[in-house]
Design a protein around this motif. Structure first.
Motif, short mmCIF file in Angstrom:
data_model
loop_
_atom_site.label_atom_id
_atom_site.label_comp_id
_atom_site.label_asym_id
_atom_site.label_seq_id
_atom_site.Cartn_x
_atom_site.Cartn_y
_atom_site.Cartn_z
N SER A 1 -24.08 8.02 3.50
CA SER A 1 -23.37 6.79 3.86
C SER A 1 -22.04 7.08 4.53
CB SER A 1 -23.13 5.94 2.60
OG SER A 1 -22.46 6.70 1.61
N LEU A 2 -21.55 6.07 5.25
CA LEU A 2 -20.27 6.12 5.95
C LEU A 2 -19.45 4.89 5.51
CD1 LEU A 2 -18.76 7.76 8.24
CD2 LEU A 2 -19.57 5.97 9.80
N HIS A 3 -18.20 5.12 5.10
CA HIS A 3 -17.39 4.05 4.53
C HIS A 3 -16.01 3.99 5.18
CE1 HIS A 3 -20.15 3.81 0.97
NE2 HIS A 3 -20.34 5.07 1.30
N ARG A 4 -15.48 2.78 5.25
CA ARG A 4 -14.08 2.57 5.63
C ARG A 4 -13.32 2.23 4.34
NH1 ARG A 4 -12.36 -0.09 10.55
NH2 ARG A 4 -14.35 -1.20 10.49
N ILE A 5 -12.25 2.98 4.06
CA ILE A 5 -11.49 2.81 2.82
C ILE A 5 -10.05 2.48 3.17
CG2 ILE A 5 -10.73 3.92 0.68
CD1 ILE A 5 -13.25 5.67 0.89
N THR A 6 -9.57 1.37 2.65
CA THR A 6 -8.22 0.90 2.97
C THR A 6 -7.32 0.82 1.76
OG1 THR A 6 -8.94 -1.40 2.73
CG2 THR A 6 -9.03 -0.43 4.94
N PHE B 1 -20.15 5.08 -10.54
CA PHE B 1 -21.05 3.97 -10.87
C PHE B 1 -20.35 2.62 -10.84
CE2 PHE B 1 -19.29 5.09 -15.03
CZ PHE B 1 -19.02 3.85 -15.59
N ALA B 2 -19.02 2.62 -10.69
CA ALA B 2 -18.27 1.35 -10.66
C ALA B 2 -17.67 1.05 -9.30
CB ALA B 2 -17.17 1.39 -11.71
N THR B 3 -18.11 1.76 -8.26
CA THR B 3 -17.48 1.60 -6.95
C THR B 3 -18.25 0.69 -6.00
OG1 THR B 3 -18.64 3.60 -6.16
CG2 THR B 3 -16.42 3.89 -7.06
N PHE B 4 -19.41 0.16 -6.43
CA PHE B 4 -20.22 -0.65 -5.52
C PHE B 4 -19.44 -1.89 -5.10
CE2 PHE B 4 -23.38 1.27 -8.53
CZ PHE B 4 -23.74 2.29 -7.68
N GLY B 5 -19.25 -2.05 -3.80
CA GLY B 5 -18.50 -3.17 -3.28
C GLY B 5 -17.03 -2.91 -3.10
N SER B 6 -16.54 -1.73 -3.50
CA SER B 6 -15.11 -1.44 -3.38
C SER B 6 -14.73 -0.87 -2.02
CB SER B 6 -14.68 -0.47 -4.48
OG SER B 6 -15.38 0.76 -4.38
N THR B 7 -15.72 -0.55 -1.19
CA THR B 7 -15.46 -0.04 0.15
C THR B 7 -16.23 -0.88 1.17
OG1 THR B 7 -17.36 1.48 0.25
CG2 THR B 7 -15.36 2.29 -0.82
N GLU B 8 -15.86 -0.71 2.43
CA GLU B 8 -16.63 -1.34 3.51
C GLU B 8 -17.67 -0.34 3.99
OE1 GLU B 8 -16.08 -3.00 8.09
OE2 GLU B 8 -14.32 -2.47 6.88
N VAL B 9 -18.93 -0.64 3.72
CA VAL B 9 -20.01 0.26 4.12
C VAL B 9 -20.28 0.05 5.60
CG1 VAL B 9 -22.38 0.99 3.70
CG2 VAL B 9 -20.99 0.11 1.81
N LEU B 10 -20.01 1.08 6.39
CA LEU B 10 -20.23 0.99 7.83
C LEU B 10 -21.69 1.22 8.20
CD1 LEU B 10 -17.06 2.95 8.99
CD2 LEU B 10 -17.37 0.47 8.86
N ARG B 11 -22.32 2.16 7.51
CA ARG B 11 -23.72 2.47 7.79
C ARG B 11 -24.22 3.40 6.69
NH1 ARG B 11 -26.88 1.67 12.19
NH2 ARG B 11 -28.57 3.11 12.66
N GLN B 12 -25.50 3.26 6.33
CA GLN B 12 -26.08 4.14 5.32
C GLN B 12 -27.56 4.35 5.60
OE1 GLN B 12 -25.83 2.42 1.36
NE2 GLN B 12 -25.85 0.34 2.18
N THR C 1 -5.82 4.01 6.92
CA THR C 1 -7.25 3.83 6.70
C THR C 1 -7.94 5.18 6.77
OG1 THR C 1 -7.22 1.60 7.60
CG2 THR C 1 -9.35 2.71 7.54
N ILE C 2 -8.92 5.37 5.92
CA ILE C 2 -9.66 6.62 5.93
C ILE C 2 -11.15 6.31 6.08
CG2 ILE C 2 -9.94 6.69 3.42
CD1 ILE C 2 -9.59 9.70 3.54
N ILE C 3 -11.86 7.17 6.79
CA ILE C 3 -13.32 7.06 6.92
C ILE C 3 -13.92 8.17 6.08
CG2 ILE C 3 -15.29 6.98 8.47
CD1 ILE C 3 -13.31 4.72 8.89
N TYR C 4 -14.86 7.79 5.22
CA TYR C 4 -15.44 8.74 4.26
C TYR C 4 -16.93 8.88 4.54
CZ TYR C 4 -15.98 10.99 -0.34
OH TYR C 4 -16.21 11.88 -1.37
N LEU C 5 -17.34 10.10 4.87
CA LEU C 5 -18.75 10.41 5.11
C LEU C 5 -19.29 11.16 3.91
CD1 LEU C 5 -21.31 10.66 6.84
CD2 LEU C 5 -20.30 12.69 7.91
N ASP C 6 -20.24 10.57 3.23
CA ASP C 6 -20.81 11.16 2.02
C ASP C 6 -22.22 11.64 2.33
OD1 ASP C 6 -21.52 11.92 -0.52
OD2 ASP C 6 -20.67 10.14 -1.49
#
Length: 707
Positions: free
Chosen positions: A323-328, A336-347, A303-308
């Motif tokens: 935003s902060l995401h959990r990516i599995t 533009f096609a990634t909405f909903g593809s990650t778990e948004v932890l906080r934004q 699992t990776i955590i991605y801070l954008d």
């Protein structure tokens, strides 16, 4: 719908003498490098072989040439697939170059099998071969393993891909750790392949994007003058072999590969990887390759955590957000096609596409996201690799912000793309506690095919009659990202996404939310960093993009809740407008601590008599109601988010075709008017906003300017 002709180009005629000379030059190129194919093609048919680029014969008929496969010239559809050239510009456009080879792969009856009934193909690759595919599809690996955009897909695994021409096209290759698997051996041919996989059509609705925004209606079409594997035409993807148009493919410099391998290793774990670079050097592309490699290179998957913290071109959210995401799982789709593809932890919504307007608030939001990550680590009892994607502002104040972000994030590794030696010297500590990885930018090394987002950045096709490379500016991409966001719809589970472009936003039912009364949903309304009086509040937010922010109802010390209590004293019948001039800019009115954004909305209309707002948002009504029931207060905040005209104007609507034919606007000819928009009629525009708005700014000394 009638075919639009506004984008068509007038083709210059080609004389018979010029055509003959050009044909002779191309034939000389073909005969100069004889092919070594296994079959015996027709005398007038060129042979497609790996490593050789063939120019199609120019004729006076708009009929595609037929390329042979295994010695057979295929002119019509085949159930097992064939190679076909998409016709285009054979007389009108003269090409000085031979076709560029995109796929190092020659389809045969053995290594390429087309199943028209299931709309899928089976491909068998050997080491060194590659395949470029455009469109929407799902890859399922049956034997061996493949790599695509840094992701390694093993046997019995699959991956969804979205590959439009707005971005550089991904390349499918055999993974470096692939082992040869022996498959069924056909007669008189070596049957050993490194990878066997199927490509199947998938449809998310993105192919209908042009119905709403015609600027992007050709990003799903392959280059006009290209060699493709022939399909039935109902598939959502197109394998492309060669192209005469400039068609960028997504490749990375060799130094990136070694750095990604080192950073993906588990020897030093956990890591915090800080990516730095100027504009258009490949930060987002490097980050995507890195996260895909990390989540797929180990078994079990990591699992990776991605801070954008790039609000101008974020990877997984609409613009103006951090935003902060959990990516599995790997992600092989454009932003533009990634909405909903990650778990948004906080934004957080900062309201601007750059931290320049409010650097103080920008840093507060970044610090709050890092604290959320550390709270998660403490809660789960395990740490994950953290990847930080920064914006491309590396000079002046931007460099100072990077220095502050280093102190906030405490990275273990810093990746610099391009010429960032001087930046690293200023922002990184001198004790060598942070490992440096200095790499060339995407445009300076082996990959000159894409910019920082893997975006197709040059070539023909931008406004012409076909696909291929199209030049899109960062503003175009923000428009694309915003339009796609507001047309995203939930689809099942497992982070699958879907989009609805059959209906325009103006035809969708809005969410009606009360801002007055005992059952009000909207508890606060504000306009960031603007001196707006309460009587003009709804004029200021109507037909604009606002963020939907949540505040815990029991957080009595929150500045917004304190302000509402002090000013309105619990009066439910008052419009809860929050004047930002009462605070220290945006930093005071929307503190990062205790505030969380869950999405964006468009104010479709205001009913001041009933105290209601009409919201167009991909956030579901059920989610909003649940948050209110959980005790959260909802605050809407308008920043400087761009409102694409396509979200307010249904150009396909009733009378639209007549307007295009007559060259008149919605205010003429008795056709319907579009909300909030004025159109040119007889060379003039009527109504508010018709004339140039000239603003005089007071001259201030530097010390008087807001910092």
């Amino acid at each position: 719908m009638s075919k639009r002709t506004s984008d068509s180009k007038v083709k210059a005629p080609l004389s018979a003498l010029a055509a003959r000379r050009l044909r002779q030059q191309q034939q000389q190129q073909i005969t100069a490098e004889p092919a070594s194919g296994t079959g015996t093609p027709n005398d007038d048919s060129p042979v497609v072989t790996p490593g050789i680029e063939i120019a199609p014969t120019i004729t006076r008929k708009s009929v595609p040439n037929s390329y042979p496969i295994d010695g057979q010239t295929t002119a019509g559809p085949s159930s097992k697939g064939s190679v076909a050239e998409i016709p285009g510009n054979q007389l009108g456009e003269k090409s000085d170059n031979l076709p560029r080879q995109l796929s190092n792969f020659t389809p045969t009856d053995d290594n390429y099998v087309y199943d028209s009934q299931n709309a899928e193909i089976t491909v068998k690759l050997r080491r060194g071969e590659s395949l470029v595919v455009q469109g929407e599809f799902r890859i399922s690996v049956g034997s061996g393993s493949i790599s695509i955009c840094g992701a390694i897909v093993e046997t019995s695994s699959s991956i969804s891909v979205v590959a439009p021409a707005s971005q550089a096209l991904p390349v499918i290759e055999c993974a470096s750790k692939s082992k040869k698997r022996k498959v069924e051996k056909p007669p008189n041919r070596d049957g050993e392949y490194d990878a066997v996989f199927t490509i199947k059509s998938t449809r998310t609705g993105l192919s209908d994007l042009g119905k709403v925004c015609p600027r992007f209606d050709k990003i799903w079409k392959p280059p006009l003058t290209s060699t493709t594997t022939k399909l039935e035409g109902t598939e959502s993807f197109t394998p492309i072999l060669t192209s005469l148009q400039s068609t960028p493919i997504l490749t990375v410099p060799p130094s990136w590969q070694s750095a990604i391998t080192s950073l993906s290793s588990t020897k030093q774990s956990p890591k915090c990887i800080f990516i730095v670079g100027g504009k258009s050097v490949g930060k987002s592309t490097f980050g995507r390759y890195l996260l895909n490699n990390i989540v797929t290179s180990q078994t079990p998957s990591r699992t990776i955590i991605y801070l954008d913290v790039d609000p101008g071109q974020p990877s997984f959210t609409p613009p103006c957000a951090l935003s902060l995401h959990r990516i599995t799982r790997p992600i092989v789709t454009p932003s533009f096609a990634t909405f909903g593809s990650t778990e948004v932890l906080r934004q957080h919504h900062i309201g601007y596409t750059s931290p320049r307007e409010d650097p103080k608030y920008y840093l507060r939001c970044a610090a709050d996201l890092i604290q959320e990550y550390r709270n998660l680590v403490q809660q789960l009892g395990e740490e994950h690799t953290l990847v930080v994607n920064t914006c491309g502002w590396i000079k002046g104040l931007g460099r100072e912000l990077l220095q502050e972000l280093v102190l906030i994030c405490e990275p273990t590794d810093a990746v610099g793309l391009g010429d960032v030696d001087g930046v690293f010297a200023e922002i990184l500590p001198t004790d060598k506690s942070i490992k440096k990885h200095l790499l060339e930018g995407a445009g300076s090394g082996a990959s000159g095919n894409s910019n920082s987002n893997g975006v197709a950045s040059g070539g023909a096709g931008g406004g012409g009659g076909g696909g291929g490379a199209q030049a899109f500016s960062p503003a175009d991409l923000r428009t694309l990202q915003t339009v796609a966001y507001f047309h995203a719809v939930p689809k099942g589970t497992d982070a699958d996404i879907a989009f609805d472009f059959d209906r325009h936003l103006t035809g969708m039912m809005p969410i009606v939310a009360s801002y007055r009364g005992a059952n009000k949903v909207i508890h606060g309304i504000t306009v960031l960093d603007a001196d707006v009086t309460a009587d003009l509040a709804f004029t200021a937010i109507n037909a604009t993009v606002v963020s939907i922010n949540l505040i815990k109802g029991d957080d009595k010390e929150h500045p917004i809740l304190r302000y509402l209590e002090d000013v309105y004293g619990g009066d439910d019948n008052a419009a809860p407008f929050i004047a930002s001039n009462q605070f220290d800019g945006t930093s005071g009115v929307l503190p990062a601590e205790g505030t969380e954004m869950i999405g964006l909305a468009i104010i479709r209309g205001v009913n001041e008599e009933k105290g209601q707002l009409q919201l167009l948002t991909p956030v579901s009504e059920a989610e909003l109601n649940q948050r209110v029931e959980d005790g959260y207060k909802v605050v809407l905040s308008r920043g400087r988010d761009e409102m694409p005209v396509w979200l307010m104007w249904d150009w396909r609507g009733r009378g639209a075709e007549q307007r295009r034919r007559r060259g008149t606007g919605a205010n003429g000819g008795g056709v319907d008017k579009a909300p909030y928009l004025d159109f040119v009629v007889g060379g003039e525009v009527a109504g508010k906003g018709a004339k140039e708005w000239k603003v005089r700014r007071n001259i201030m000394r530097r010390g008087q300017q807001r910092r």
